[in-house]
Design an enzyme around this catalytic site. Structure first.
Site, PDB file in Angstrom:
ATOM      1  N   ALA A   1     -18.041  18.526   0.953  1.00  0.00           N
ATOM      2  CA  ALA A   1     -17.980  17.707  -0.256  1.00  0.00           C
ATOM      3  C   ALA A   1     -18.588  18.439  -1.442  1.00  0.00           C
ATOM      4  O   ALA A   1     -18.236  18.164  -2.583  1.00  0.00           O
ATOM      5  CB  ALA A   1     -18.703  16.388  -0.020  1.00  0.00           C
ATOM      6  N   GLN A   2     -19.540  19.399  -1.150  1.00  0.00           N
ATOM      7  CA  GLN A   2     -20.162  20.116  -2.258  1.00  0.00           C
ATOM      8  C   GLN A   2     -19.203  21.158  -2.853  1.00  0.00           C
ATOM      9  O   GLN A   2     -18.959  21.188  -4.050  1.00  0.00           O
ATOM     10  CB  GLN A   2     -21.438  20.837  -1.791  1.00  0.00           C
ATOM     11  N   THR A   3     -18.651  21.995  -1.997  1.00  0.00           N
ATOM     12  CA  THR A   3     -17.801  23.081  -2.505  1.00  0.00           C
ATOM     13  C   THR A   3     -16.409  22.602  -2.846  1.00  0.00           C
ATOM     14  O   THR A   3     -15.762  23.126  -3.738  1.00  0.00           O
ATOM     15  CB  THR A   3     -17.684  24.206  -1.456  1.00  0.00           C
ATOM     16  N   ARG A   4     -15.929  21.612  -2.135  1.00  0.00           N
ATOM     17  CA  ARG A   4     -14.574  21.094  -2.252  1.00  0.00           C
ATOM     18  C   ARG A   4     -13.521  22.201  -2.134  1.00  0.00           C
ATOM     19  O   ARG A   4     -12.532  22.234  -2.839  1.00  0.00           O
ATOM     20  CB  ARG A   4     -14.405  20.307  -3.555  1.00  0.00           C
TER      21      ARG A   4
ATOM     22  N   SER B   1     -11.910  25.168   1.018  1.00  0.00           N
ATOM     23  CA  SER B   1     -11.998  25.712   2.367  1.00  0.00           C
ATOM     24  C   SER B   1     -11.322  27.079   2.328  1.00  0.00           C
ATOM     25  O   SER B   1     -10.643  27.416   1.351  1.00  0.00           O
ATOM     26  CB  SER B   1     -11.320  24.780   3.364  1.00  0.00           C
TER      27      SER B   1
ATOM     28  N   ASP C   1      -7.483  25.164   9.379  1.00  0.00           N
ATOM     29  CA  ASP C   1      -7.517  23.828   8.789  1.00  0.00           C
ATOM     30  C   ASP C   1      -6.608  22.908   9.591  1.00  0.00           C
ATOM     31  O   ASP C   1      -5.387  23.024   9.529  1.00  0.00           O
ATOM     32  CB  ASP C   1      -7.047  23.943   7.331  1.00  0.00           C
TER      33      ASP C   1
ATOM     34  N   PHE D   1     -14.171  22.823   4.690  1.00  0.00           N
ATOM     35  CA  PHE D   1     -14.255  22.004   3.485  1.00  0.00           C
ATOM     36  C   PHE D   1     -15.549  21.206   3.498  1.00  0.00           C
ATOM     37  O   PHE D   1     -15.927  20.636   4.512  1.00  0.00           O
ATOM     38  CB  PHE D   1     -13.055  21.048   3.459  1.00  0.00           C
TER      39      PHE D   1
ATOM     40  N   LYS E   1      -9.020  28.016  -0.846  1.00  0.00           N
ATOM     41  CA  LYS E   1      -8.069  27.114  -1.505  1.00  0.00           C
ATOM     42  C   LYS E   1      -8.807  25.815  -1.805  1.00  0.00           C
ATOM     43  O   LYS E   1      -9.721  25.431  -1.083  1.00  0.00           O
ATOM     44  CB  LYS E   1      -6.834  26.868  -0.626  1.00  0.00           C
TER      45      LYS E   1
ATOM     46  N   ASP F   1       0.847  -1.186   0.000  1.00  0.00           N
ATOM     47  CA  ASP F   1       0.000   0.000   0.000  1.00  0.00           C
ATOM     48  C   ASP F   1       0.880   1.231   0.000  1.00  0.00           C
ATOM     49  O   ASP F   1       1.912   1.251   0.664  1.00  0.00           O
ATOM     50  CB  ASP F   1      -0.853   0.012   1.274  1.00  0.00           C
TER      51      ASP F   1
END
Lengths: 706, 584
Positions: free
Chosen positions: A396-399, A401, A361, A394, A415, A324
């Site tokens: 999931a819609q805007t992707r 932050s 963040d 952040f 960004k 991995d």
């Protein structure tokens, strides 16, 4: 089971092994090893011949000589028993320390998987698969299972030797618990995963004890070869009796014809037995099972529990290693390494904006941006609360932050991924924003290099790009080079897109990669390799790794992984170190090499033994054979006895080698062969000449007169 | 030893090596079904007719078991047929039995039938006083072709086992022997027979001729005439060598002037018995897709052959110390060969005799151009050892290749373990079953030889046949069973083999040596064919390197020496020591 390296000859183990060497004289035990069984029968036969000699009908002039041969043959058997007992003893010692972890603690059985359900206290030994139990702080977890509810810190040091407690919780990859570990805080509701006697710990105990040890495929093949060599030598020596009767008669007839008295005797059974035992491959025959057990033992010392000897052996054959990317080849997270400003923007202002956008963040990526800005431009970290800004997290819609400054400028710093930012700049401020070509080019460049680009904007103005990169762990390149020398191909498995994957693969020095991997593509990859005749090894920890683990030939599950992963694998790494596979492969190879080398040594030894015994055994018939006594051994008796003694002592002398394994260094097959042929083949021819001569000299001093 | 002698030895190896590649690639084409430079158009109809007449479906593939059954049944029928022909000689007619040979005695007929079926050609009879022309042609020459073709077929089946992947079949026995006989043995035999005839080897159906002696002699009465046996010799002699059969048309075999009249025929016959075996290594390399593998096997064979040939030449060049005081000139000069000339033909000489003796025993040919019984002890031990290595040094047509492949598998197993991997040979994993078969194969030969030798040494039926007492007599017995079990057929002359005891035990040794080897070999081929192919990587032991060749040589020598050293000590070794030391 914290494994400390045990001294090779641990006194209590040695003591037990000596006792066991006698217990193992049981014919039923001896019968299982054809080579040593022949020695066993030879010992019985010579002992009987000695008894016969006591009554004055001895076939040799001196009964003492027969006794000496008999005694040394018994020693040969005992030494082989001792080697096996030593290996078993070391395994047992491991098992005993494991067994301490398995205690019969009371378990709280629940009627349903809820903390408020009705509780009954039962013995842990009665728990069956599917039972639901509750464990609270201070409890020992009574059986292997899966967490259904709750979060708790668990002390797994009994299994892993790692003293820091680990978190176990329902769902996800940290949901499996092992029997014998201790809950330190909080509580867990656990569904029992195994029936009594099948638990992980039980497996480990069985394996290390070697009690139910099955012979591995290569061991079976080697046993066949050794058995047939034994039969060949049995025939070669047994037919020598009629041949020598014929020769003695012929010479006596010559002597009679010349008017001399007949002095030629046929060879004695004692000497034939001595010759036989010297010729059959007793060295490897006596050490074979010790080598197998010790191989398993060495795995355990590397904190890897193999579920079968077959798995250990297969490890030596591995051609392809699947690893991995995340956590194995690279550090867990990406890090910012570069700020690339857009036209008419200074790098420093980009860094400043980027840092602002990342202040709140808390992801490792975000932290790395703050740190990079600080180290590059000494931009101090600012306290987000005093800045009067609002953090935009952040989603999931805007992707994206970033931060919004309340007033007076309506500064909106964002960004995010290039496409998300592009949409953003085109939608804010009336849709006048423009995504510069030059930035787009930078974004593509970074992707191609295997990095992750993050674009930073202020309102509708694109400021530039932050380059995030996977950081390859130190020393990986060297390890992969080592694997390549061993003939093993490394394949990196990653969820990244092919461009990124290719770049990281190149940087890490792996031979190939599988990008955008899913459990299905992983499984397919393994099957494809196997269809091409390759043996595949992989490591895994998650439940989604389980199908691939089950398909792989050598599957090392991380001990921190889920129960499903552990069950699918055929080895468990207690340290949960993905690069451990390299050592696993080495240990597997060492096991096979030890067998091969000692077989070669054993057969090579026969040359010198012939030179010791043949010239003297027909001495009365053909005195001219004396010229073949190139070692100048003193007497008939001392020559034969020296060979027998050497044959017995070499077993003991090689016990440490059998337990430790021959020296292994990753290099090409040709180099390994050259080295081992030189040491064990050529060395095997020379060593007994020296050894037998030395023993003969000692015997000639008549210290051990009989 | 002379420079001339060494040059004769070198010349042989140079010519042999030059022939390996062309013949090897030709044979590969035969079995890979490629065009054969026009031979197809000539022999193709014959091949197809054979199939039609025999009801053979050429495209059908066989499992190893069917292959083995076909082979064993084919051999059994051939054996019975030969027995029948031998037992009915008196009805063979004047043309085919001009000498009026009677029916062959049952146990001799059986021994001979077994001997020729198994490619041994051990002869407890003299051709010119026992066999009719029909027997020589239809029974014995027939087997010279079929037994050699059978050997090639088994070798090809084993090659297929190694080169096929996950396959259930190893070819078709019927087409394999037909193609081997028709496209390989027949054309070569015709060429060789022509060359032999050109040098004076006879080929006729004439009755035996009585000729006046050049120099009359006198025993009890004056002897002025001699009977010269005749017959269709050349046609049998060519295949006798090419098929590594070795059974002479005449009793004196290749020492007889009608079988090998000149030094050139001696050389050609030597070449004949070695060339197919050597070229098959190249065929093997081509068919498994790696020519280096074939060269490696050939290198191992030739290195051992050169070394032992040199030992034999050295031993035979040594003057016999027992003759030293008898005023016999044993020095080597231009006019005197020196060394041990007993039992050797003057037209052949020491070097060529040693060359022939080593090759005829290294291959399973067994034809002789000098009497091995008369060799110096070490010189005579060399032929014995060559056979005791299991006829894998070149070996018989086909049999040599599969014998050395078995030893290569054993070597790979030991070497593979030493490099820490499950051993692989040519991409096939060598596991318990393969080792079981290979072990059986290396076990059977010494077991048969040693047990029969022991029996022969203690039973009066055995010892009474010896021509010499003591160690040399023992060597005769050891040689006899070594030769028969290994299907060689050469003899340490001196032993009177035509007794029921020797006829029966010998035929057992020959049948065991043949079929108990072929069946496990085919089983091995079947098992290997079923296996998946494992591609070679850096961790795989390469099997074409000098290192591996060295290891293979080591395994061959060690297996043979460890098994036979005690027995050899009581035979040639002690004979040598006693010959060269004062003590007895």
């Amino acid at each position: 089971m914290p494994v400390k390296a045990r001294p090779l000859f641990d006194p209590p183990i040695v003591k037990q092994a000596i006792i066991d060497s006698f217990v193992k004289l049981n014919p039923r035990h001896q019968f299982r090893n054809p080579v040593m069984f022949v020695v066993f029968i030879g010992s019985l036969l010579t002992t009987a011949l000695w008894v016969q000699a006591l009554f004055g009908h001895g076939e040799e002039k001196s009964g003492g000589f027969i006794l000496a041969i008999a005694v040394w043959l018994w020693f040969t058997v005992l030494f082989a028993n001792f080697a096996e007992a030593m290996a078993e003893g070391r395994g047992k010692a491991q098992a005993d320390s494991l067994r301490k972890a398995r205690r019969d603690s009371p378990a709280r059985k629940l009627a349903s998987p809820s903390r408020d359900a009705e509780q009954t206290t039962v013995s842990a030994a009665t728990l069956r698969k599917g039972n639901v139990i509750l464990c609270e702080a201070g409890d020992y977890i009574p059986a292997d299972g899966e967490v259904l509810d709750g979060v708790a810190s668990v002390d797994e040091s009994a299994i892993t030797g790692e003293s820091a407690p680990v978190i176990r919780e329902s769902g996800g990859d940290r949901s499996s618990v092992t029997g014998g570990t201790k809950v330190l805080s909080d509580w867990l509701i656990i569904e029992v995963g195994v029936n009594p006697g099948e638990a992980f710990l039980d497996h480990m105990i069985v394996m290390v004890e070697g009690a139910k040890r099955q012979k591995t495929p290569n061991e079976i093949a080697l046993n066949i070869l050794l058995a047939s060599l034994t039969i060949i030598f049995l025939l070669a020596t047994a037919t020598l009796l009629p041949l020598s009767v014929f020769s003695a008669n012929a010479v006596n007839a010559e002597l009679n014809a010349a008017g001399q008295s007949a002095t030629a005797h046929p060879v004695t059974v004692t000497v034939l037995v001595a010759l036989l035992v010297c010729l059959i491959p007793t060295t490897i025959g006596g050490l074979l099972s010790a080598i197998g057990i010790a191989g398993m033992d060495r795995m355990i010392q590397k904190n890897v529990i193999a579920m079968s000897g077959r798995a250990v052996e297969a490890a030596g054959d591995v051609d392809v290693l699947l690893l991995d990317k995340t956590g194995t080849i690279t550090l867990g997270n990406r890090q910012a390494v570069n700020f690339i400003p857009a036209e008419n923007v200074s790098e420093q202002s980009l860094a400043d904006a980027a840092q602002l956008a990342s202040l709140a963040d808390e992801t490792p990526e975000g932290r790395s941006i703050v740190v990079l800005a600080k180290t590059k431009f000494q931009i101090r970290e600012r306290d987000i609360r005093t800045l009067n800004v609002r953090f935009v997290p952040f989603t999931a819609q805007t992707r994206m932050s970033g931060v919004n400054f309340a007033s007076p400028f309506h500064r909106q710093i964002r960004k995010g991924a290039a496409d998300a930012i592009e949409n953003h700049v085109k939608s804010v401020g009336g849709g006048g924003g423009r995504f510069p070509e030059q930035v787009r080019k930078t974004v593509d460049d970074i992707s191609r290099r295997g990095g992750t680009p993050l674009v930073v904007t202020e309102n509708d103005k694109v400021l530039g790009t932050i380059e995030l990169k996977d950081i390859v762990k130190g020393g990986m390149k060297e390890r992969f080079a080592e694997l390549r020398r061993m003939g093993i191909k490394t394949v990196m498995i990653t969820g990244d897109n092919p461009l990124t994957a290719a770049a990281i693969a190149a940087e890490a020095g792996v031979d190939d990669f599988l990008a955008q991997a899913t459990p299905e593509t992983k499984l397919k990859l393994i099957r494809d390799f196997q269809a091409g005749g390759r043996l595949v090894a992989m490591t895994g920890d998650g439940t989604n790794d389980a199908p691939a683990l089950a398909q792989a030939d050598v599957a090392v599950a991380m001990n921190t992984g889920t129960q499903a992963a552990k069950e699918a694998g055929n080895m468990v790494d207690l340290d949960s170190n993905p690069t451990k596979l390299i050592e696993v492969v080495g240990t597997g190879k060492q096991l096979l090499m030890t067998r091969g080398s000692l077989t070669t040594f054993s057969i090579a030894n026969d040359v010198a033994k012939y030179f010791a015994i043949i010239p003297v055994m027909f001495m009365s018939t053909y005195p001219a054979l004396r010229r073949l006594n190139i070692m100048h051994l003193h007497t008939y008796e001392s020559a034969i006895l020296s060979a027998v003694i050497f044959n017995a002592l070499i077993i003991i002398a090689l016990v440490p080698l059998a337990l430790r394994g021959v020296y292994y260094r990753p290099t090409s097959a040709s180099n390994l062969l050259r080295r081992n042929v030189l040491i064990y083949g050529v060395g095997g021819i020379i060593a007994p000449f020296l050894g037998i001569k030395a023993i003969d000299m000692l015997l000639a001093m008549r210290i051990f007169d009989f | 030893m002379t420079l001339n002698g060494w040059m004769q030895i070198c010349l042989f190896f140079v010519v042999l090596l030059l022939l390996v590649k062309p013949l090897g690639s030709y044979m590969a084409r035969v079995f890979m079904g490629k065009s054969l430079f026009g031979l197809n158009s000539v022999l193709g109809p014959v091949e197809r007719l054979t199939y039609r007449v025999c009801g053979i479906r050429a495209e059908d593939e066989m499992s190893w078991k069917s292959y083995a059954w076909a082979l064993v049944l084919f051999s059994a029928v051939g054996l019975l047929l030969t027995y029948g022909i031998e037992r009915t000689q008196q009805w063979h007619g004047r043309l085919l039995n001009p000498a009026g040979q009677g029916n062959v005695e049952p146990n001799l007929a059986y021994n001979t039938a077994a001997s020729f079926t198994t490619n041994t050609n051990w002869q407890n009879y003299s051709g010119e006083t026992t066999m009719s022309y029909l027997t020589q042609m239809a029974a014995l020459t027939f087997h010279n072709f079929t037994s050699a073709a059978t050997g090639i077929a088994v070798a090809i089946a084993l090659i297929r086992g190694l080169s096929r992947r996950s396959a259930a079949s190893i070819g078709n026995f019927w087409t394999d022997i037909v193609r081997a006989a028709l496209y390989i043995l027949m054309p070569l035999s015709i060429v060789l027979a022509m060359l032999l005839v050109s040098q004076g080897v006879i080929q006729n159906f004439s009755p035996y001729k009585t000729v006046p002696l050049v120099q009359a002699t006198k025993t009890t009465a004056a002897v002025t005439t001699q009977t010269l046996p005749m017959g269709p010799a050349a046609s049998q002699i060519a295949i006798k060598h090419l098929g590594t059969n070795g059974g002479g048309f005449f009793n004196a075999n290749s020492a007889h002037p009608f079988e090998s009249p000149t030094a050139l025929t001696d050389f050609l016959e030597l070449l004949g018995e070695t060339v197919i075996a050597a070229a098959l290594c190249y065929t093997f390399g081509l068919m498994v897709g790696d020519k280096r593998q074939g060269w490696a096997l050939l290198a191992a064979m030739l290195i051992i052959l050169v070394v032992f040939m040199s030992v034999c030449y050295w031993a035979e060049s040594t003057p016999n110390p027992r003759l030293a005081g008898m005023n016999i000139d044993q020095t080597t000069s231009v006019t005197n060969p020196g060394g041990n000339m007993e039992g050797k033909e003057l037209r052949i000489g020491i070097a060529a005799s040693a060359r022939f003796a080593t090759c005829t025993t290294a291959t399973s040919c067994g034809a002789v151009d000098s009497m091995h019984d008369s060799y110096m002890p070490i010189g005579g031990m060399v032929p014995m050892l060559m056979m005791q290595m299991g006829e894998c040094i070149l070996g018989g047509t086909g049999t040599g290749l599969y014998s050395i492949l078995v030893l290569a598998i054993i070597s790979v197993f030991i070497a593979g373990l030493m490099v820490g991997r499950t051993p692989e040979y040519l991409g096939k994993k060598i596991e318990a079953y393969e080792i079981k078969m290979a072990s059986l194969l290396i076990l059977l030969m010494p077991a048969t030889v040693l047990i029969f030798t022991a029996v022969g040494c203690v039973l009066p039926q055995g010892t009474s046949a010896m021509g010499n007492p003591g160690a040399h007599g023992f060597s005769e017995i050891l040689y006899a069973y070594t030769s028969q079990t290994n299907n060689n057929g050469s003899a340490f002359a001196g032993l009177n083999g035509n007794t029921p005891f020797w006829n029966i035990t010998g035929s057992f040794a020959m049948l065991i040596g043949r079929f108990w080897f072929i069946v496990p070999t085919l089983a091995l081929a079947g098992a290997l064919a079923r296996k998946k192919y494992v591609p070679a990587g850096a961790g795989t032991l390469p099997t074409h390197t000098p290192l591996f060749v060295g290891l293979l040589i080591g395994v061959i020598l060690i297996v043979a020496l460890l098994t036979f050293v005690p027995a050899l000590t009581l035979g040639p070794v002690i004979e040598h020591l006693r010959l060269f030391t004062a003590t007895i």
